[in-house]
Motif scaffolding. Structure first.
Motif, short mmCIF file in Angstrom:
data_model
loop_
_atom_site.label_atom_id
_atom_site.label_comp_id
_atom_site.label_asym_id
_atom_site.label_seq_id
_atom_site.Cartn_x
_atom_site.Cartn_y
_atom_site.Cartn_z
N TYR A 90 0.85 -1.19 0.00
CA TYR A 90 0.00 0.00 0.00
C TYR A 90 0.89 1.24 0.00
CZ TYR A 90 1.07 -0.07 5.01
OH TYR A 90 1.72 -0.10 6.21
N GLY A 91 0.27 2.39 -0.30
CA GLY A 91 1.01 3.65 -0.34
C GLY A 91 0.12 4.77 -0.86
N GLU A 92 0.71 5.95 -1.01
CA GLU A 92 -0.05 7.13 -1.44
C GLU A 92 0.75 7.96 -2.44
OE1 GLU A 92 -1.27 5.73 2.40
OE2 GLU A 92 0.50 7.02 2.17
N VAL B 177 -6.74 2.55 5.36
CA VAL B 177 -7.48 3.78 5.07
C VAL B 177 -6.60 4.67 4.20
CG1 VAL B 177 -8.52 5.85 6.05
CG2 VAL B 177 -8.73 3.67 7.25
N PRO B 178 -7.05 5.06 3.00
CA PRO B 178 -6.25 5.93 2.13
C PRO B 178 -5.85 7.23 2.82
CG PRO B 178 -8.10 5.00 0.91
CD PRO B 178 -8.32 4.65 2.34
N GLY B 179 -4.55 7.53 2.81
CA GLY B 179 -4.05 8.73 3.43
C GLY B 179 -3.67 8.58 4.88
N PHE B 180 -4.29 7.61 5.57
CA PHE B 180 -4.02 7.38 6.98
C PHE B 180 -3.06 6.22 7.19
CE2 PHE B 180 -4.89 5.48 11.11
CZ PHE B 180 -4.86 6.58 11.96
N ILE C 60 -6.84 -14.02 2.17
CA ILE C 60 -7.81 -12.97 1.88
C ILE C 60 -7.11 -11.82 1.16
CG2 ILE C 60 -9.35 -11.24 2.89
CD1 ILE C 60 -9.97 -13.18 5.12
N THR C 61 -7.71 -11.34 0.08
CA THR C 61 -7.17 -10.22 -0.69
C THR C 61 -7.97 -8.96 -0.39
OG1 THR C 61 -6.45 -11.70 -2.46
CG2 THR C 61 -6.62 -9.38 -2.99
N TYR C 62 -7.25 -7.86 -0.16
CA TYR C 62 -7.87 -6.58 0.15
C TYR C 62 -7.43 -5.58 -0.90
CZ TYR C 62 -9.07 -2.32 2.78
OH TYR C 62 -9.58 -1.12 3.17
N LYS C 63 -8.42 -4.85 -1.51
CA LYS C 63 -8.11 -3.87 -2.55
C LYS C 63 -8.89 -2.58 -2.29
CE LYS C 63 -7.65 -7.36 -6.24
NZ LYS C 63 -8.18 -7.76 -7.58
N THR C 64 -8.23 -1.46 -2.52
CA THR C 64 -8.91 -0.17 -2.49
C THR C 64 -8.06 0.87 -3.20
OG1 THR C 64 -10.00 1.48 -1.10
CG2 THR C 64 -7.94 0.59 -0.30
N THR C 65 -8.73 1.84 -3.79
CA THR C 65 -8.09 3.02 -4.38
C THR C 65 -9.06 4.18 -4.19
OG1 THR C 65 -6.94 1.73 -6.08
CG2 THR C 65 -7.15 4.09 -6.46
N ALA C 66 -8.60 5.23 -3.51
CA ALA C 66 -9.51 6.33 -3.21
C ALA C 66 -8.74 7.61 -2.92
CB ALA C 66 -10.39 5.98 -2.01
N PRO C 67 -9.37 8.76 -3.15
CA PRO C 67 -8.73 10.05 -2.83
C PRO C 67 -8.90 10.40 -1.36
CG PRO C 67 -10.83 10.43 -3.86
CD PRO C 67 -10.65 8.94 -3.86
N TYR C 68 -8.08 11.34 -0.92
CA TYR C 68 -8.20 11.89 0.42
C TYR C 68 -7.76 13.35 0.38
CZ TYR C 68 -3.15 11.08 0.67
OH TYR C 68 -1.80 11.08 0.42
N ALA C 69 -8.09 14.10 1.42
CA ALA C 69 -7.75 15.52 1.47
C ALA C 69 -7.36 15.91 2.89
CB ALA C 69 -8.93 16.37 0.99
N LYS C 70 -6.45 16.88 2.97
CA LYS C 70 -6.02 17.42 4.26
C LYS C 70 -5.95 18.94 4.16
CE LYS C 70 -2.89 13.46 4.93
NZ LYS C 70 -1.50 13.05 5.23
N VAL C 71 -6.39 19.63 5.19
CA VAL C 71 -6.28 21.09 5.27
C VAL C 71 -5.71 21.44 6.64
CG1 VAL C 71 -8.14 21.58 3.65
CG2 VAL C 71 -8.67 21.28 6.06
N LEU D 154 -3.65 17.03 -1.18
CA LEU D 154 -4.57 16.11 -1.84
C LEU D 154 -3.79 14.89 -2.30
CD1 LEU D 154 -6.52 18.67 -4.07
CD2 LEU D 154 -7.19 17.78 -1.82
N GLY D 155 -4.42 13.74 -2.19
CA GLY D 155 -3.71 12.52 -2.58
C GLY D 155 -4.64 11.39 -2.95
N ILE D 156 -4.03 10.31 -3.41
CA ILE D 156 -4.73 9.06 -3.72
C ILE D 156 -4.01 7.94 -3.00
CG2 ILE D 156 -5.35 7.40 -5.51
CD1 ILE D 156 -5.62 9.68 -7.46
N GLY D 157 -4.75 7.19 -2.21
CA GLY D 157 -4.19 6.05 -1.50
C GLY D 157 -4.62 4.74 -2.16
N LYS D 158 -3.69 3.78 -2.21
CA LYS D 158 -3.95 2.50 -2.86
C LYS D 158 -3.45 1.36 -1.99
CE LYS D 158 -3.18 2.05 -7.22
NZ LYS D 158 -2.50 1.99 -8.55
#
Length: 213
Positions: A47-49, A192-195, A82-93, A68-72
């Motif tokens: 995983y990474g961002e 969790v993407p970004g976290f 068990i295989t786990y997959k996700t790709t999603a954006p995240y935001a920080k201010v 702003l980023g995308i975590g995968k």
């Protein structure tokens, strides 16, 4: 009759105007940057961002920032298969504060905070388990599982002007989940993407390449 000429220096009783010791403009510049630590995680983990930032410089002291980023993630557990997959954006201010005594040096020492959030979907898959009695395969699969997460980050970092508009810097951050929503049937989210891995808290690091405009 002797006349004696007298020279009198002109008198000036006006109070000198105060000198503004820091007269630089309120708005200095903006900087765009990218983090290179997140992509490197893909070389060692599953995983990474990918993250970019926009930072505003106000008097070399206050730095409002948006990241702003995308975590995968694409990981398979060797034990459970068990295989786990996700790709999603995240935001920080948030905001960084330059705490150097000389605010206008080419070096900066930051202390700051972020509020971050993401809404994402993930997929879980398993090749199946053979029923010991009926010998049929019981498969397990969950797709488009909806979750969200909000967290806070506290950090400290440094950066320096290298050449022209180019700046390099790094930061270390403490991350703490504020609230989150997992799927009640599937259970706890693994990543969790970004976290990062979905613990209640953790530490992260960034190494930024930025250009001031």
């Amino acid at each position: 009759m002797n006349t004696h000429a007298r020279n009198f220096a002109p008198s000036d009783n006006r109070t000198p105007a105060p000198v503004n010791e820091d007269s630089i403009p309120f708005f200095r510049n903006i900087a765009v940057g990218v983090d290179i630590v997140g992509p490197l995680w893909f070389q060692f983990y599953d995983y990474g961002e990918y993250e970019a930032s926009l930072r505003v410089n106000l008097k070399d002291r206050y730095f409002p920032v948006v990241e702003l980023g995308i975590g995968k993630a694409h990981v398979e557990d060797d034990a459970t298969r068990i295989t786990y997959k996700t790709t999603a954006p995240y935001a920080k201010v948030g905001m960084d504060f330059n705490i150097m005594k000389n605010k206008h040096d080419i070096y900066r020492l930051y202390a700051g905070f972020r509020y971050a959030f993401t809404t994402f979907k993930y997929e879980i898959d398993h090749p199946g388990v053979i029923d010991p009695v009926w010998r049929n395969v019981a498969q397990y699969h969950a797709k488009d599982v909806k979750c969200n997460c909000h967290w806070a980050e506290l950090g400290i970092g440094v950066d320096a002007k290298i050449w022209g508009p180019l700046r390099l810097g790094w930061s270390v951050r403490y991350r703490r989940r504020l609230f989150h929503k997992d799927d009640e049937e599937v259970g706890k989210t693994w990543y969790v993407p970004g976290f990062g891995k979905a613990d209640n808290s953790g530490f992260g690091a960034n190494f930024n390449i930025a250009f001031e405009l």
